[in-house]
Scaffold this active site. Structure first.
Site, PDB file in Angstrom:
ATOM      1  CG  LEU A  95     -29.853  20.660  83.788  1.00 43.13           C
ATOM      2  CD1 LEU A  95     -30.342  19.372  84.450  1.00 43.13           C
ATOM      3  CD2 LEU A  95     -30.034  20.566  82.277  1.00 43.13           C
ATOM      4  CG  HIS A  96     -32.067  27.967  83.087  1.00 41.71           C
ATOM      5  ND1 HIS A  96     -31.078  27.645  82.195  1.00 41.71           N
ATOM      6  CD2 HIS A  96     -32.794  28.956  82.512  1.00 41.71           C
ATOM      7  CE1 HIS A  96     -31.196  28.414  81.118  1.00 41.71           C
ATOM      8  NE2 HIS A  96     -32.225  29.208  81.277  1.00 41.71           N
ATOM      9  NE  ARG A  97     -33.034  27.221  77.464  1.00 45.34           N
ATOM     10  CZ  ARG A  97     -33.255  28.505  77.243  1.00 45.34           C
ATOM     11  NH1 ARG A  97     -34.465  29.008  77.433  1.00 45.34           N
ATOM     12  NH2 ARG A  97     -32.280  29.305  76.826  1.00 45.34           N
TER      13      ARG A  97
END
Length: 377
Positions: A208-210
């Site tokens: 997860l990074h957005r």
């Protein structure tokens, strides 16, 4: 023919690697083909060091512009300034950009302003989400590209609707899949595999990074809680992106089955994908690799620029509301995930088609004109 390849982030190198391999093969058969590999330095970390290039079997870049850091505008400006100097010193017949990062857009603009031919690999993909910097990069790059190498018929249609001519569009498939297939026999088991007693098909893999998923601590906490409560009691391996790490540290979140790690090298990460039970991600590229390996994949986004991973592949678009995960996780735990197939031309031979097309298009007649134009700048 002189080609300049541009890459700015890890996924770019994965897309370029098979093209370079194929170009080396063609150089043995055809005289006069040369290339330069330019790394803009947009992303540079430990995994973009010697080990990364060795993993992909590609040479180190001929030039690193070292244009990392700063705001979007600052980074774009630094890349354009550095790339202009590169093109003045080493004028090519054609500039090949890949993907949708800031470097892709910045170098395409620079090349076109210097009257050079621009080729875009992975052209035409669209998410429809203008809040994503990548979507802006895609649209701007494709608006000035001369030849489009595409991964799907959907991408072809996007380009046609935007005014591209059919003779400019070349449906070649997906070079990320070429890289995947070329490295399946070389995958590396991560060091922590045995320590955590991981087993094939016995864990979830999560990335997860957005901003929509990680910038709000409350939302990230809810997402983690839902996943850990509905994962069927198996470990969740979580290589943590730097931007996500900062938020998690503020939460001080702990769970005995959540196994956080530093970002991994390519061969280790693909090993984890290949042997996972399922994937939870907000990355576009990982959905492609999951599709190729037929691993169930849940995408925490409201839209995707790779719809073929849903219509053909093993991916499902869940949305950013973490509650939506629950029925999908239940399907995975019951073993009732959908059947998937490979999208057309995702056969590991995309680079062959790209290099053949580059040679057939033959940009060499423009070199003298281009060289004069470049020097004038």
């Amino acid at each position: 023919m002189k080609i300049t390849f541009v890459a700015g982030a890890r996924p770019n190198f994965m897309k370029i690697a098979p093209i370079i391999h194929e170009l080396h093969r063609k150089q043995k058969q055809i005289d006069g083909i040369t290339y330069r590999l330019v790394h803009t330095g947009q992303h540079f970390d430990r995994q973009m060091s010697t080990t990364f290039f060795e993993d992909l079997g590609i040479p180190h870049p001929d030039n690193n512009l070292k244009a990392g850091g700063g705001t979007q505008a600052e980074q774009t400006a630094l890349i354009m300034i550095g790339f202009e100097k590169e093109l003045i010193m080493n004028p090519p017949n054609v500039v090949v950009v890949v993907g949708d990062v800031t470097s892709t857009m910045a170098c395409a603009i620079t090349a076109k302003k210097m009257c050079l031919t621009v080729v875009h690999v992975e052209a035409g993909i669209r998410s429809g989400d203008m809040s994503m910097p990548e979507e802006v990069n895609r649209i701007v790059t494709d608006s000035i590209t001369d030849h489009f190498f595409t991964t799907s018929e959907v991408a072809n249609q996007h380009l046609i609707r935007s005014g591209a001519q059919t003779h400019q569009i070349h449906f070649v498939g997906n070079t990320m899949i070429d890289t995947l297939y070329q490295n399946l026999s070389r995958l590396k088991k991560p060091d922590f595999w045995n320590r955590h007693q991981l087993a094939e098909g016995g864990y979830f893999l999560m990335t997860l990074h957005r901003p929509a998923n990680v910038d709000s601590p409350d939302q990230l906490l809810e997402t983690l809680n839902i996943i850990m409560e509905n994962n069927g009691g198996v470990p969740v391996v979580f290589p943590v992106h730097p931007r996500t790490k900062k938020i998690i540290e503020t939460l001080n979140y702990k769970h005995e089955l959540l196994l956080t790690t530093e970002p991994l090298g390519y061969l280790e990460f693909i090993y984890l994908i290949k042997h996972s039970k399922a994937i939870i991600t907000d990355s576009g590229g990982i959905t492609e690799e999951a599709t190729a390996l037929k691993i169930p994949c849940l995408t925490l986004r409201d839209s995707t620029e790779r719809p073929e991973t849903v219509t053909h592949g093993s991916n499902e678009l869940v949305g950013v509301d973490a509650l939506n995960l629950i029925p999908y996780l239940q399907k995975i735990n019951r073993g009732t995930w959908k059947e998937s197939t490979m999208p057309p031309l995702w056969d590991g031979r995309s680079a062959e088609r790209i290099v053949s097309k580059l040679i057939n298009l033959s940009f060499t007649e423009n070199l003298e004109v281009n060289a004069v134009s470049v020097k004038q700048h």
